[in-house]
Design an enzyme around this catalytic site. Structure first.
Site, short mmCIF file in Angstrom:
data_model
loop_
_atom_site.label_atom_id
_atom_site.label_comp_id
_atom_site.label_asym_id
_atom_site.label_seq_id
_atom_site.Cartn_x
_atom_site.Cartn_y
_atom_site.Cartn_z
N ASN A 9 0.87 -1.18 0.00
CA ASN A 9 0.00 0.00 0.00
C ASN A 9 0.91 1.23 0.00
O ASN A 9 1.49 1.56 1.03
CB ASN A 9 -0.88 -0.04 1.26
CG ASN A 9 -1.70 1.24 1.43
OD1 ASN A 9 -1.80 2.05 0.51
ND2 ASN A 9 -2.29 1.41 2.61
N TRP A 10 1.01 1.86 -1.16
CA TRP A 10 1.95 2.99 -1.29
C TRP A 10 1.38 4.26 -0.65
O TRP A 10 2.08 5.26 -0.55
CB TRP A 10 2.28 3.24 -2.76
CG TRP A 10 3.06 2.13 -3.40
CD1 TRP A 10 3.60 1.03 -2.79
CD2 TRP A 10 3.41 2.01 -4.80
NE1 TRP A 10 4.25 0.24 -3.71
CE2 TRP A 10 4.15 0.81 -4.94
CE3 TRP A 10 3.16 2.78 -5.93
CZ2 TRP A 10 4.64 0.40 -6.19
CZ3 TRP A 10 3.65 2.36 -7.16
CH2 TRP A 10 4.38 1.18 -7.29
N LYS A 11 0.13 4.23 -0.27
CA LYS A 11 -0.55 5.41 0.32
C LYS A 11 -0.33 6.63 -0.59
O LYS A 11 -0.18 6.48 -1.80
CB LYS A 11 -0.06 5.65 1.74
CG LYS A 11 -0.12 4.40 2.60
CD LYS A 11 -0.02 4.70 4.06
CE LYS A 11 0.07 3.39 4.84
NZ LYS A 11 -0.06 3.57 6.26
N HIS A 96 -9.50 0.81 4.92
CA HIS A 96 -8.22 1.02 5.64
C HIS A 96 -8.49 1.91 6.84
O HIS A 96 -9.33 2.81 6.79
CB HIS A 96 -7.20 1.66 4.69
CG HIS A 96 -5.82 1.66 5.25
ND1 HIS A 96 -5.41 2.58 6.20
CD2 HIS A 96 -4.76 0.84 5.02
CE1 HIS A 96 -4.15 2.33 6.51
NE2 HIS A 96 -3.73 1.28 5.82
N GLU A 98 -6.97 4.34 7.96
CA GLU A 98 -6.83 5.78 7.68
C GLU A 98 -8.12 6.32 7.05
O GLU A 98 -8.50 7.47 7.29
CB GLU A 98 -5.60 6.02 6.78
CG GLU A 98 -4.32 5.82 7.57
CD GLU A 98 -3.12 5.36 6.77
OE1 GLU A 98 -3.12 5.46 5.53
OE2 GLU A 98 -2.15 4.87 7.41
N GLU A 168 -5.32 -5.49 10.49
CA GLU A 168 -4.34 -4.42 10.69
C GLU A 168 -4.64 -3.70 11.99
O GLU A 168 -5.44 -2.75 12.00
CB GLU A 168 -4.41 -3.42 9.54
CG GLU A 168 -4.08 -3.99 8.18
CD GLU A 168 -3.54 -2.91 7.26
OE1 GLU A 168 -2.41 -3.06 6.80
OE2 GLU A 168 -4.22 -1.91 7.04
N GLY A 174 2.26 1.94 10.75
CA GLY A 174 3.17 3.07 10.62
C GLY A 174 3.89 3.44 11.90
O GLY A 174 4.49 4.51 11.99
N SER A 213 3.35 -2.46 10.32
CA SER A 213 4.80 -2.46 10.54
C SER A 213 5.46 -3.78 10.16
O SER A 213 6.38 -4.24 10.84
CB SER A 213 5.12 -2.05 11.98
OG SER A 213 4.68 -0.72 12.22
N GLY A 234 2.76 -1.26 4.29
CA GLY A 234 2.77 0.16 3.96
C GLY A 234 4.19 0.64 3.72
O GLY A 234 4.75 0.45 2.63
N GLY A 235 4.80 1.23 4.74
CA GLY A 235 6.10 1.86 4.59
C GLY A 235 7.14 1.03 3.85
O GLY A 235 7.81 1.54 2.93
C1 PEP Z 1 -0.83 -0.01 6.05
O1 PEP Z 1 -0.92 1.17 5.88
O2 PEP Z 1 -1.69 -0.77 5.58
C2 PEP Z 1 0.32 -0.51 6.79
C3 PEP Z 1 0.28 -1.73 7.22
O3 PEP Z 1 1.36 0.36 6.99
P1 PEP Z 1 2.79 0.03 7.65
O4 PEP Z 1 3.29 -1.24 7.03
O5 PEP Z 1 3.65 1.20 7.30
O6 PEP Z 1 2.55 -0.13 9.11
#
Ligand code: PEP
Length: 251
Positions: A9-11, A96, A98, A168, A174, A213, A234-235
């Protein structure tokens, strides 16, 4: 035997040039052999064409980060499921945290989005997860199951025959503070047991991936758990080498 899935997920990150570099790194890494896992990347909407064109002929699958629950019409700024399908999108992240927290998406709206994605012939990736406060007061399972129950109420448990669930925990997204493999496995098993009370075959087949994470260092332990079928990343998905290492962690 469930197939594994790792989705990035590049956000709201990247530029045309960044994504060009990232795609080159990903395609090189994939061509060197990533087996037994479906690999998906979910870029921001404006870069879908760039990514689908670059991915053409490779095994990389393109996903989207969001969708409108409506099929067409006067919904300024929204993107319909049929439009995503037009760009060869196969997976759509829905709900998600967010979107839930920053944009006020409710369980009902998210259930409508799941329906829109499925009707357009794509696969929803339904994100569920509890906040730190909900976990601390012992309400993690009830929160997650209520999020899933709203989709069952709207579409029946058969909605999960063609969907992915991403567990999640909000406190892990994050933050660099992943759930432990025990915490994640426990919640994945709770989700599967809940679905099994409705339909054992659906529960057994549905892919439940973990997000929060995930890194190249913790992915192997997480993915080795019996009910964890891969990850939503994500990251670490913004770094081609790290993301490919995560994909290779699927045993
Ligand atoms: C996400 O945004 O779905 C996510 C899992 O982010 P991260 O891996 O950065 O925690």
């Amino acid at each position: 035997m469930r197939r594994a899935l790792v989705a990035g997920n590049w956000k709201m990150n990247g530029s045309r040039a960044d994504i060009n570099d990232l795609m080159q790194g990903l395609l090189t890494g994939l061509s060197e052999g990533v087996n037994g896992v479906d690999v998906v990347v979910c870029p921001p909407f404006p870069y879908l064409t760039q990514v689908t064109e670059a991915a053409h002929g490779s095994e990389l699958i393109v996903g989207s980060q969001n969708v409108c629950e409506q099929s067409s019409g006067a919904y300024t700024g929204e993107v319909a499921a049929s439009m995503l399908r037009d760009f060869n999108v196969r997976y759509v992240i829905v709900g998600h945290s967010e979107r839930r927290q920053l944009y006020g998406e409710t369980d009902q709206l998210i259930a409508s989005k799941v329906g829109a994605v499925s009707e357009a012939g794509m696969i929803p990736v339904l994100c569920v997860g509890e906040t730190r406060e909900q976990r601390d007061r012992g309400a993690a399972e009830e929160t997650v199951l209520a999020q899933i129950a709203s989709v069952v109420a709207a579409h029946g448990v058969s909605a999960f025959a063609d969907s992915v669930i991403a567990y999640e925990p909000v406190w892990a997204i994050g933050t660099g503070l992943s759930a432990t493999s025990e915490q994640a496995q426990h919640m994945h098993a709770v989700i599967r047991q809940y679905l099994a009370r409705h339909d054992a075959a659906v529960a057994d087949a549905v892919q439940i991936v973990y997000g929060g994470s995930v890194t190249a260092d913790n992915a192997e332990e997480l993915f080795a758990c019996p009910d964890i079928d891969g990850g939503l990343v994500g990251g670490a998905s913004l770094n081609a080498q790290a993301f490919i290492r995560i994909c290779k962690s699927v045993s």
